[in-house]
Motif scaffolding. Sequence first.
Motif, short mmCIF file in Angstrom:
data_model
loop_
_atom_site.label_atom_id
_atom_site.label_comp_id
_atom_site.label_asym_id
_atom_site.label_seq_id
_atom_site.Cartn_x
_atom_site.Cartn_y
_atom_site.Cartn_z
N GLU A 119 -21.71 -24.97 -23.71
CA GLU A 119 -21.42 -25.06 -25.14
C GLU A 119 -20.28 -26.03 -25.42
OE1 GLU A 119 -22.70 -20.55 -26.53
OE2 GLU A 119 -20.77 -20.86 -25.52
N ILE A 120 -19.24 -25.96 -24.60
CA ILE A 120 -18.10 -26.87 -24.78
C ILE A 120 -18.55 -28.32 -24.62
CG2 ILE A 120 -15.89 -27.62 -23.81
CD1 ILE A 120 -15.39 -24.62 -23.14
N ALA A 121 -19.32 -28.59 -23.57
CA ALA A 121 -19.81 -29.95 -23.31
C ALA A 121 -20.68 -30.44 -24.47
CB ALA A 121 -20.57 -30.00 -22.00
N ALA A 122 -21.50 -29.55 -25.03
CA ALA A 122 -22.39 -29.93 -26.13
C ALA A 122 -21.63 -30.17 -27.44
CB ALA A 122 -23.45 -28.86 -26.34
N LEU A 123 -20.57 -29.41 -27.67
CA LEU A 123 -19.80 -29.51 -28.92
C LEU A 123 -18.75 -30.61 -28.91
CD1 LEU A 123 -19.22 -25.71 -29.61
CD2 LEU A 123 -20.69 -27.25 -30.93
N ALA A 124 -18.36 -31.05 -27.73
CA ALA A 124 -17.28 -32.04 -27.60
C ALA A 124 -17.70 -33.39 -28.16
CB ALA A 124 -16.88 -32.18 -26.14
N ASP A 125 -16.71 -34.17 -28.55
CA ASP A 125 -16.92 -35.53 -29.03
C ASP A 125 -17.72 -36.30 -27.99
OD1 ASP A 125 -16.57 -38.31 -29.54
OD2 ASP A 125 -14.79 -37.85 -30.72
N GLU A 126 -18.82 -36.91 -28.41
CA GLU A 126 -19.71 -37.62 -27.48
C GLU A 126 -19.03 -38.75 -26.74
OE1 GLU A 126 -23.32 -38.87 -29.38
OE2 GLU A 126 -23.80 -36.84 -30.03
N ILE B 102 2.94 -29.98 -24.92
CA ILE B 102 2.11 -30.06 -23.71
C ILE B 102 1.38 -31.40 -23.77
CG2 ILE B 102 0.17 -29.10 -22.42
CD1 ILE B 102 0.78 -26.40 -23.55
N GLU B 103 1.56 -32.21 -22.77
CA GLU B 103 0.91 -33.52 -22.71
C GLU B 103 -0.54 -33.31 -22.24
OE1 GLU B 103 2.23 -36.36 -23.67
OE2 GLU B 103 4.28 -35.63 -23.95
N LEU B 104 -1.48 -33.40 -23.17
CA LEU B 104 -2.89 -33.23 -22.84
C LEU B 104 -3.61 -34.57 -22.93
CD1 LEU B 104 -3.78 -29.99 -24.85
CD2 LEU B 104 -3.15 -30.17 -22.44
N THR B 105 -4.56 -34.77 -22.04
CA THR B 105 -5.43 -35.94 -22.12
C THR B 105 -6.37 -35.75 -23.31
OG1 THR B 105 -7.16 -35.01 -20.74
CG2 THR B 105 -5.37 -36.20 -19.60
N ALA B 106 -7.10 -36.78 -23.67
CA ALA B 106 -8.06 -36.68 -24.78
C ALA B 106 -9.11 -35.60 -24.50
CB ALA B 106 -8.72 -38.03 -25.02
N CYS B 107 -9.60 -35.54 -23.28
CA CYS B 107 -10.61 -34.54 -22.92
C CYS B 107 -10.02 -33.13 -22.99
CB CYS B 107 -11.17 -34.80 -21.53
SG CYS B 107 -12.20 -36.26 -21.42
N GLU B 108 -8.82 -32.96 -22.46
CA GLU B 108 -8.16 -31.65 -22.48
C GLU B 108 -7.91 -31.21 -23.92
OE1 GLU B 108 -5.76 -32.32 -18.29
OE2 GLU B 108 -4.69 -32.51 -20.18
N PHE B 109 -7.45 -32.14 -24.78
CA PHE B 109 -7.21 -31.77 -26.17
C PHE B 109 -8.50 -31.37 -26.86
CE2 PHE B 109 -6.92 -32.56 -30.71
CZ PHE B 109 -5.86 -31.72 -31.03
N GLU B 110 -9.57 -32.08 -26.62
CA GLU B 110 -10.86 -31.77 -27.25
C GLU B 110 -11.32 -30.37 -26.85
OE1 GLU B 110 -14.43 -32.52 -29.54
OE2 GLU B 110 -12.32 -33.06 -29.63
N ILE B 111 -11.22 -30.04 -25.58
CA ILE B 111 -11.60 -28.70 -25.11
C ILE B 111 -10.70 -27.66 -25.76
CG2 ILE B 111 -11.64 -27.17 -23.10
CD1 ILE B 111 -12.47 -29.73 -21.47
N ILE C 38 -9.97 -27.48 -17.89
CA ILE C 38 -9.36 -26.20 -18.24
C ILE C 38 -8.31 -25.81 -17.21
CG2 ILE C 38 -9.82 -23.70 -18.44
CD1 ILE C 38 -12.38 -24.51 -19.99
N CYS C 39 -8.58 -26.03 -15.95
CA CYS C 39 -7.58 -25.77 -14.90
C CYS C 39 -6.33 -26.61 -15.14
CB CYS C 39 -8.15 -26.06 -13.52
SG CYS C 39 -9.30 -24.82 -12.94
#
Length: 108
Positions: A58-65, A34-43, A78-79
Amino acid sequence: ESALEKLNNDLAPRYPYVRVDGRSGEVRYLGYKIELTACEFEIFRLLYNSDVSLNKKEIAALADESLALGEKSVAVHICSINRKSERLGGRKLVESQRKSGYFINKNS
């Protein structure tokens, strides 16, 4: 690559049809990449490694800054993850539960 390196690079398989390579950032679903962007992979990585559901905040707070994920963009990403997985296997990889948050679909 040795077996030990492979173990260190692959996140432990938690779901029967999903494999995640933490080193390369590659996600395979039903054997297909699955080709995921950096943001999609992080989530996806956060949800994959979590034993509990996570909400947008929580996802936004835990994700790579460096990705600068906001609560509103989490739902959009996520969609996108689900659209990509549905094209491959017909199922959403990420499910949501009202007032609880997002989690990886264990039936994927």
